[in-house]
Structure formats: structure tokens, C-alpha cells
Design an enzyme around this catalytic site. Structure first.
Site, mmCIF file in Angstrom:
data_model
loop_
_atom_site.group_PDB
_atom_site.id
_atom_site.type_symbol
_atom_site.label_atom_id
_atom_site.label_comp_id
_atom_site.label_asym_id
_atom_site.label_seq_id
_atom_site.Cartn_x
_atom_site.Cartn_y
_atom_site.Cartn_z
ATOM 1 N N SER A 22 0.764 -0.813 -0.074
ATOM 2 C CA SER A 22 -0.463 0.185 -0.126
ATOM 3 C C SER A 22 0.691 1.864 0.152
ATOM 4 O O SER A 22 1.520 1.619 -0.547
ATOM 5 C CB SER A 22 -1.229 0.092 1.212
ATOM 6 O OG SER A 22 -1.895 1.361 1.197
ATOM 7 N N ASP A 75 -2.999 5.856 -3.396
ATOM 8 C CA ASP A 75 -1.466 5.575 -2.919
ATOM 9 C C ASP A 75 -1.029 4.176 -3.486
ATOM 10 O O ASP A 75 -1.924 4.314 -4.679
ATOM 11 C CB ASP A 75 -1.829 4.931 -1.214
ATOM 12 C CG ASP A 75 -3.130 3.604 -1.307
ATOM 13 O OD1 ASP A 75 -3.849 4.151 -2.656
ATOM 14 O OD2 ASP A 75 -3.105 2.917 -1.018
ATOM 15 N N ASP A 108 -1.671 1.106 -3.938
ATOM 16 C CA ASP A 108 -2.323 0.461 -4.754
ATOM 17 C C ASP A 108 -3.728 0.251 -4.987
ATOM 18 O O ASP A 108 -4.195 -0.048 -5.515
ATOM 19 C CB ASP A 108 -2.398 -1.581 -3.797
ATOM 20 C CG ASP A 108 -2.921 -0.723 -2.064
ATOM 21 O OD1 ASP A 108 -2.742 0.244 -2.271
ATOM 22 O OD2 ASP A 108 -3.192 -1.501 -1.806
ATOM 23 N N ASP A 166 -6.142 2.106 -3.888
ATOM 24 C CA ASP A 166 -7.576 1.856 -2.892
ATOM 25 C C ASP A 166 -7.601 2.521 -2.243
ATOM 26 O O ASP A 166 -8.736 2.410 -1.308
ATOM 27 C CB ASP A 166 -7.418 0.162 -2.283
ATOM 28 C CG ASP A 166 -6.129 0.275 -0.599
ATOM 29 O OD1 ASP A 166 -5.546 1.350 -1.117
ATOM 30 O OD2 ASP A 166 -5.829 -0.192 0.033
#
Length: 459
Positions: free
Chosen positions: A104, A251, A253, A255
Site C-alpha cells: 500500500s 496510494d 495500490d 485503494d
């Protein structure tokens, strides 16, 4: 009593790539344990794997894939793809499970493994605990195996491009493209997973997008950019002198997403929840007139929602816990201050930064008003979050001076503020959050509690 998990945090398994539990042998064991579990349920089990742009993601994905294969479970690589992209593919393409290789927002040296069930949702704490026990059994078994059994093999990139294309097409179906067409945005991809799909997505939606930090090299993910540094895109918006309607930052990833208004003010997840909640409420799609936020969400959000006739519930920090509360209550909107926003008026099963960006642009388009006007009545209570790096996770009530400082703050605020002290689920940090009516109160109590933690267990 809840089982104590040793490998899984609030968002999967995370650590320094190459070190336990993300060394070759343990990752291989994780793949084998997951494969064995899935194989018991179905002889035709198959797993989809996606990854972010870290240089370690390739060998971690490959080691997991070999562990799955050894247990008789097939895999398909989606290549570099966002976490919500993998979650979507799992439950819409009939996979038995999904794996995302990503840490992340963490620096490039870290990495992580997130697991999704066939329904596209993150696993419950209880199931993660069960899998942990199976992983430990495989680690013991592999300890006696020849070294050749866990040697790295070939890279599984670039993966199946058609899966990434399916995800992008699905995102487009979630919005009224006519309301997005011609919007001008500056997008910070954090040199992460969003780079693989964001360009095509915005093009299909007719959005005039320019991109920064969209050139990953394996080591520049989140480096001074992305959702941990929303001020970067905000500053560029100011310097552009009216070229953009707003800025978007993801960010590693993707999400989650944060925003900048046209004047360079950072818009966090609380504000996004407010404007989306009002829009859904007006259109009759906010089930139960309820929004699920977290213990970290500002009291100002709760007040603004209440004045709009909307109830706010608080879940524990972590988008999986937000989703659990949403499923329990039937809520169709939930999220975190950090920018994880979950829309359950469609097929989403986790926070999705790209979808959030489209929905915010849609609200702006539908209202005909700029972003800052839509949240102008959100009055934020002074809030500070102090992070203390810790060597142990001792319960706070077992540290006398820490417990004393927390009690003192709670008694002093007496309902006119909040004290939240918790350990991070993804890093070795204790987080101290104080909300108060004045900055003086806020700083005093945050410093006292953080100081007590530093003395007791700080590094």
C-alpha cells in the site's frame, strides 16, 4: 476472546521484503497453505494474483504461484493492478480467491500479501487466524525440504491484460460519463499500481487528465508522492493557475484517494464521505440514511452529516472493519479519513481510489458547483495524530503512566473532544489521536500521551 494473529495485521501480511515473514521460504509456504486449503474445497480451485510496482512484488508473486501450483491449485496473473481491481476480478470471473502483492502506502523496501475470498471481500480475522496455523505447519514441513524446493523461478508478468481491461470497463459503468466529460484533473499515481489503468480509465470517461508520478521504476513507489503527500499535487494545482478543476492522488495500490480543490486545499476522506453521502441521500441511494466511518473520523463530519439528516456509525480503523459494519447495517456508503471509500450501491467490495475519483467528479458535475463549495460547511474540530514507533505492543492499560495520561485527557475533555490511542495494524507504531475544542488542549494531551508511550515502549 479474539485469537491473537501473528502474521496478519489489519490489511494482510506486511513487512520488509526478503525478511521474515516475506522471505522466499515463508512466502512459498503461504502459497502452499492457501492452495491446500482451497484444494480441500474444490479440485478446480484457481487463484488470481495482482501486484503493485515494487521490485520485490515480482519474486513474491512468483513464489506464491509456485506454492499454489505445488498444492494443485492453478493461478492467473492480472499483472500490475490495483487492490480493488483484483477484488473485482475475483468475484466476477469465478476465481476461488485473490491475492494482491502490495504494501500500500509503505516505502518500496516493504511489501505485503492481501487475501480476498471468492466474494471479493477481505478475509475475516477468524479465517486469517485459521490460515496462519496452516502456514506455520507448512513452514515446519518445508524446513526439512531440500533448498531447491523454494528457489525463485520465472517472473509472471505482464499478466492477463484482458482482466485489467474488464476492470476498467466496469469502473466506467459505475458513473454517468456525460457528467465527467471535459473535466480537467491532475492525477498523482504515486508511481504505483494505478499507473497500469488510470490513463485508459480517464480517457474512456472523456476526462482531460494530466499525470505525475506515473513512471514506476520499482523503487520510487510512494517516494515523496501519492496519498501520503497530498500537498504535492495541491501545490501543483496552485502553480497551474486555474488549469485544473481539481487534483487526485492515489496510494501505492490505489485503494484510496485524496483530493485537492482548485485552490490547492487538500480534501481528505471525511470530506469525500460528506459530499458523497449528501449526493446519495438526495438520490435515494443512501440506505438507512447511514454512513459508516471510523474511530478516527473527525467529530465535524458527524455534526455535518447529522445536520443533513444522516446518521454516522463508527467502526474500528481498517476498511475491512468498515465493510463488516456496512454489511451488518446495510449501509451503502462507508470509509476512512485516509481515503478508503466503499460504495455498496454497486458491486464494490473494498475501498477503490479510482472509483472514488470518478464518483467525486460525478458529484461535482451533477451539482454544477466546485469541490470546495460542496464541503464548505464542514467545520473540522482541531485534531492531531502523533505516531510513536514502538518495540512492543503492550496493552495500554498495562502501562501505568500511559493509562494515567489517557484518563487525564478523557476527564479533561469531558465529552467535548475524543481520545483514540491504538496500535497500527500495518506498522510498528502507536497512534495517538486527540480532538479538542482548542489547539492548546489538543497539543497538551497528545504530547503527554505520546511522551508516556515513548518512555514506556518507544524505540
Amino acid at each position: 476472546m479474539k485469537p491473537v494473529r501473528q502474521l496478519f495485521g489489519t490489511d494482510g501480511i506486511r513487512g520488509v521484503a526478503g525478511e521474515y515473514p516475506l522471505n522466499q521460504a515463508t512466502v512459498f509456504a503461504i502459497g502452499r497453505a492457501l492452495g491446500t486449503r482451497l484444494r480441500r474445497r474444490s479440485q478446480d480451485a484457481r487463484v488470481v494474483i495482482g501486484q503493485d510496482t515494487r521490485e520485490s512484488s515480482a519474486w513474491i508473486a512468483e513464489a506464491l504461484a509456485r506454492g499454489l501450483s505445488e498444492s494443485g491449485v492453478g493461478h492467473t496473473s492480472a499483472g500490475v493492478l490495483t487492490t480493488p481491481g483484483v477484488a473485482y476480478i475475483v468475484h466476477t470471473h469465478g476465481f476461488s480467491a485473490g491475492i494482491v502483492i502490495s504494501a500500500s502506502h509503505n516505502p518500496w523496501q516493504d511489501n505485503g500479501i492481501k487475501l480476498f475470498g471468492r466474494d471479493g471481500m477481505k478475509l475475516s480475522d477468524a479465517i486469517e487466524h485459521e490460515i496462519e496455523q496452516e502456514i506455520f505447519a507448512h513452514i515446519e514441513e518445508l524446513a526439512a525440504a531440500p533448498a531447491s524446493a523454494i528457489q525463485p523461478g520465472a517472473d509472471i508478468l505482464p499478466g492477463d491484460a484482458s482482466l485489467r481491461a474488464d476492470y476498467v470497463r466496469w469502473l466506467v459503468t459505475n458513473v454517468d460519463v456525460a457528467l465527467l466529460r471535459g473535466r480537467r484533473v491532475l492525477v498523482d499515481c504515486a508511481n504505483g499500481a494505478a499507473c497500469s489503468v488510470a490513463g485508459e480509465l480517464f480517457r474512456l470517461c472523456g476526462i482531460e487528465a494530466d499525470f505525475v508520478h506515473a513512471d514506476p521504476d520499482g523503487r520510487n513507489i510512494n517516494a515523496g508522492c501519492g496519498a501520503l503527500h497530498p500537498e504535492c499535487v495541491a501545490q501543483l494545482i496552485v502553480e497551474s493557475a486555474g488549469k485544473y478543476d481539481l487534483g487526485i492522488t492515489f496510494d501505492g495500490d490505489a485503494d484510496r484517494a485524496l483530493f485537492s480543490d482548485a485552490d490547492g486545499r487538500v480534501i481528505n476522506g471525511d470530506a469525500v464521505l460528506l459530499l458523497c453521502a449528501r449526493d446519495m441521500h438526495a438520490r435515494g441511494s443512501l440506505h438507512g440514511d447511514t454512513v459508516v466511518a471510523t474511530t478516527m473520523s473527525n467529530m465535524g463530519l458527524e455534526k455535518a452529516l447529522r445536520e443533513s439528516g444522516i446518521r454516522m456509525l463508527r467502526a474500528n480503523v481498517g476498511d475491512k472493519y468498515v465493510l463488516e459494519e456496512m454489511l451488518k447495517t446495510g449501509a451503502t456508503l462507508g470509509g476512512e479519513q485516509s481515503g478508503h471509500i466503499i460504495f455498496r450501491d454497486g458491486e464494490s467490495t473494498t475501498g477503490d481510489g479510482l472509483l472514488t475519483a470518478l464518483r467525486v467528479l460525478e458529484v461535482v458535475g451533477r451539482s454544477g458547483r466546485p469541490l470546495h463549495e460542496l464541503i464548505s460547511d464542514l467545520k473540522i474540530f482541531p485534531q492531531v495524530i502523533k505516531n510513536v514507533r514502538v518495540r512492543d505492543r503492550i496493552p495500554f492499560d498495562q502501562m501505568a503512566d500511559v493509562a494515567k495520561a489517557i484518563r487525564k485527557a478523557e476527564q479533561s475533555l469531558d465529552g467535548n473532544g475524543r481520545v483514540v490511542v491504538r496500535y497500527s495494524g500495518t506498522e510498528k507504531l502507536a497512534r495517538v489521536m486527540i480532538e479538542a475544542e482548542t489547539e492548546q488542549q489538543m497539543t497538551l494531551h497528545a504530547d503527554e500521551i505520546a511522551g508516556a508511550l515513548q518512555t514506556a515502549i518507544g524505540i
